[in-house]
Scaffold this motif. Structure first.
Motif, PDB file in Angstrom:
ATOM      1  N   LEU A 296      20.833  58.685  40.092  1.00 22.19           N
ATOM      2  CA  LEU A 296      21.011  60.130  40.210  1.00 22.19           C
ATOM      3  C   LEU A 296      20.572  60.548  41.607  1.00 22.19           C
ATOM      4  N   ALA A 297      21.521  60.995  42.417  1.00 28.00           N
ATOM      5  CA  ALA A 297      21.232  61.330  43.818  1.00 28.00           C
ATOM      6  C   ALA A 297      21.588  62.783  44.097  1.00 28.00           C
ATOM      7  N   VAL A 298      20.699  63.472  44.814  1.00 30.09           N
ATOM      8  CA  VAL A 298      20.946  64.847  45.253  1.00 30.09           C
ATOM      9  C   VAL A 298      21.039  64.830  46.774  1.00 30.09           C
ATOM     10  N   THR A 299      22.189  65.173  47.309  1.00 27.48           N
ATOM     11  CA  THR A 299      22.364  65.181  48.759  1.00 27.48           C
ATOM     12  C   THR A 299      21.486  66.266  49.375  1.00 27.48           C
ATOM     13  N   PRO A 300      20.617  65.900  50.348  1.00 30.38           N
ATOM     14  CA  PRO A 300      19.734  66.900  50.951  1.00 30.38           C
ATOM     15  C   PRO A 300      20.531  68.060  51.543  1.00 30.38           C
ATOM     16  N   SER A 301      19.988  69.251  51.418  1.00 35.55           N
ATOM     17  CA  SER A 301      20.655  70.449  51.931  1.00 35.55           C
ATOM     18  C   SER A 301      19.605  71.381  52.516  1.00 35.55           C
ATOM     19  N   PRO A 302      19.921  72.045  53.629  1.00 34.25           N
ATOM     20  CA  PRO A 302      18.977  73.043  54.143  1.00 34.25           C
ATOM     21  C   PRO A 302      18.869  74.199  53.165  1.00 34.25           C
ATOM     22  N   ALA A 303      17.868  75.026  53.365  1.00 34.56           N
ATOM     23  CA  ALA A 303      17.652  76.170  52.473  1.00 34.56           C
ATOM     24  C   ALA A 303      18.888  77.064  52.452  1.00 34.56           C
ATOM     25  N   ILE A 304      19.244  77.540  51.258  1.00 33.29           N
ATOM     26  CA  ILE A 304      20.366  78.465  51.098  1.00 33.29           C
ATOM     27  C   ILE A 304      19.825  79.684  50.352  1.00 33.29           C
ATOM     28  N   PRO A 305      19.466  80.748  51.063  1.00 32.13           N
ATOM     29  CA  PRO A 305      18.941  81.937  50.382  1.00 32.13           C
ATOM     30  C   PRO A 305      20.006  82.545  49.477  1.00 32.13           C
ATOM     31  N   ALA A 306      19.615  82.916  48.272  1.00 32.11           N
ATOM     32  CA  ALA A 306      20.538  83.533  47.326  1.00 32.11           C
ATOM     33  C   ALA A 306      19.760  84.490  46.444  1.00 32.11           C
TER      34      ALA A 306
END
Length: 426
Positions: A296-306
């Protein structure tokens, strides 16, 4: 003529002295030792490691400072009119003498060395400042030595910043996990209420259905008689129609209630970091994936404000990931990504697996309530047929969409949840 070897030169001896004084030290102790040692070597009037305030920087605040060899606290000053402003702009600056002639604010001082301290992305996060009240001799050597130890201070500031970020992340995850647990408790209560409702409906349907079947059988038996009793046959089928009508009204009432509950789905949007919600949902499924040797892998992502309903969005993502794990054979993979569309101001969470895949008929029915698809859980897990329908309802409530893709049985699948970064709160 005797030459001094590099290993025994005064400058090298001083470098070794400073290196030994900070060897093995980290954090506040390391920076304090660094400032003290540098101050002794350069015979300074003031030396400090500072960090920026403002964007762009307007002030510098000292983490550690020595004034005339004495610890100084609470140092904060405006950068305007100082040589430090040029350092915060990214320049390494050395003024061996006459600093007060260039910058009248530094009256009474002679020499200056300023070296920027940068964050990992190259932005200036602070600087090493050295002032002397006498001219700095051999300024190139002094600047070189200061630069060596500025790099050490820079690395330490980065480590401290990373540690602070890690603590903030842990605090955020703890807060979100608490909300998730509360949300799951609410969902469990709702599920229990719906289970009770379904039991009541099943009980209420059982009697008219049983009566319908018995009257239908009786009518068929009387029709098969040598001399059918038309009056009794008619009475039996009249009862069949009455019971069928009763069941129809009960089903309509149930559907009306279900629609009312669907329309009553309200959101509690609040600012959040979308990749943070994805990480929480992924961690909730990490153990199940490990038990089946699924990567199970989660591709790193910069912060996404929502601005979203955190509990509902985590629940939707959790459903997609848990389904992927449930229908993927041991040894497979599940990948989770988050991408943004700056034009539409949306983000898409995609869950891709190497599982059993979907037929065209599956794709048409995937998000319906109580739908049973062709794929079967690979580890004996249970399935209610409600998970994907709930994901669709959560997406719709936010003004988003959900879709399923597959190249066919045995070729895996991809489920994507697209949400506006600002939830529709109407």
């Amino acid at each position: 003529m005797t030459q001094t070897s590099p290993e025994t030169s005064p400058e090298m001896s001083q470098v070794l002295m400073i290196a030994r004084s900070i060897a093995g030290e980290t954090g506040h102790t390391m920076l304090t030792r660094l400032v003290e040692s540098l101050s002794q070597y350069l015979d300074t009037a003031f030396v400090a490691v500072t960090y920026a305030e403002g964007t762009p920087p307007t002030h510098a605040r000292a983490l550690y400072a020595l004034r005339d060899q004495q610890a100084a606290e609470g140092i904060r000053y405006a950068l305007d009119g100082t040589p430090c402003a040029r350092v915060y702009a990214g320049e390494t600056l050395t003024v061996p003498c006459g600093i007060a002639d260039l910058y009248p604010r530094e009256a009474g001082l002679e020499g200056y060395i300023g070296i920027p301290l940068r964050a990992a992305d190259g932005t200036v996060l602070g600087h090493l400042a050295v002032f002397s009240d006498t001219p700095i001799t051999r300024s190139e050597v002094a600047t070189a030595i200061a630069t060596i130890f500025a790099l050490r201070a820079e690395a330490e500031l980065r480590r401290l910043a990373g540690e602070a970020d890690r603590k903030r992340l842990i605090a955020d995850l703890t807060r979100l996990n608490t909300r998730l647990q509360r949300g799951y408790a609410d969902l469990r209560r709702e599920s229990a209420q719906k289970t009770g409702l379904m039991g009541l409906i099943a009980h209420d349907l059982r009697r008219p259905l049983s009566a319908l079947m018995s009257q239908a059988e009786l009518g068929l038996a009387r029709c098969a008689a040598a001399t059918p009793d038309i009056a009794r046959v008619s009475a039996a089928f009249t009862k069949v129609v009455a019971n069928a009508d009763r069941m129809s009204h009960l089903i309509d009432a149930t559907l009306d209630r279900a629609r009312a509950e669907g329309e009553a789905l309200t959101l509690s949007p609040q600012p959040c970091d979308l990749p943070g919600l994805v990480r929480i949902a992924a961690e909730a499924n990490r153990d199940d994936a490990a038990r089946k040797s699924i990567a199970l892998a989660v591709t790193p992502s910069p912060a996404i404000p929502a601005t979203l309903d955190e509990t509902l969005v985590i629940s939707a993502i959790d459903n997609l990931i848990s389904n992927a794990v449930k229908y993927t054979a041991p040894g497979g993979t599940v990948d989770v990504t988050v991408e943004t569309d700056t034009v539409a101001d949306t983000a898409t969470i995609a869950v891709t697996d190497t599982g059993q895949g979907l037929t065209p008929d599956d794709l048409d029915r995937a998000f319906g309530r109580f739908q049973t698809l062709s794929a079967r859980p690979t580890g004996g897990e249970g399935s209610t047929g409600l998970g994907l329908a709930n994901v669709r309802e959560i997406a719709r409530a936010h003004g988003g969409t959900v879709c399923a893709e597959s190249d066919g049985p045995g070729k895996g699948s991809r489920f994507s949840l697209t949400l506006p970064l600002l939830a529709n709160t109407r």
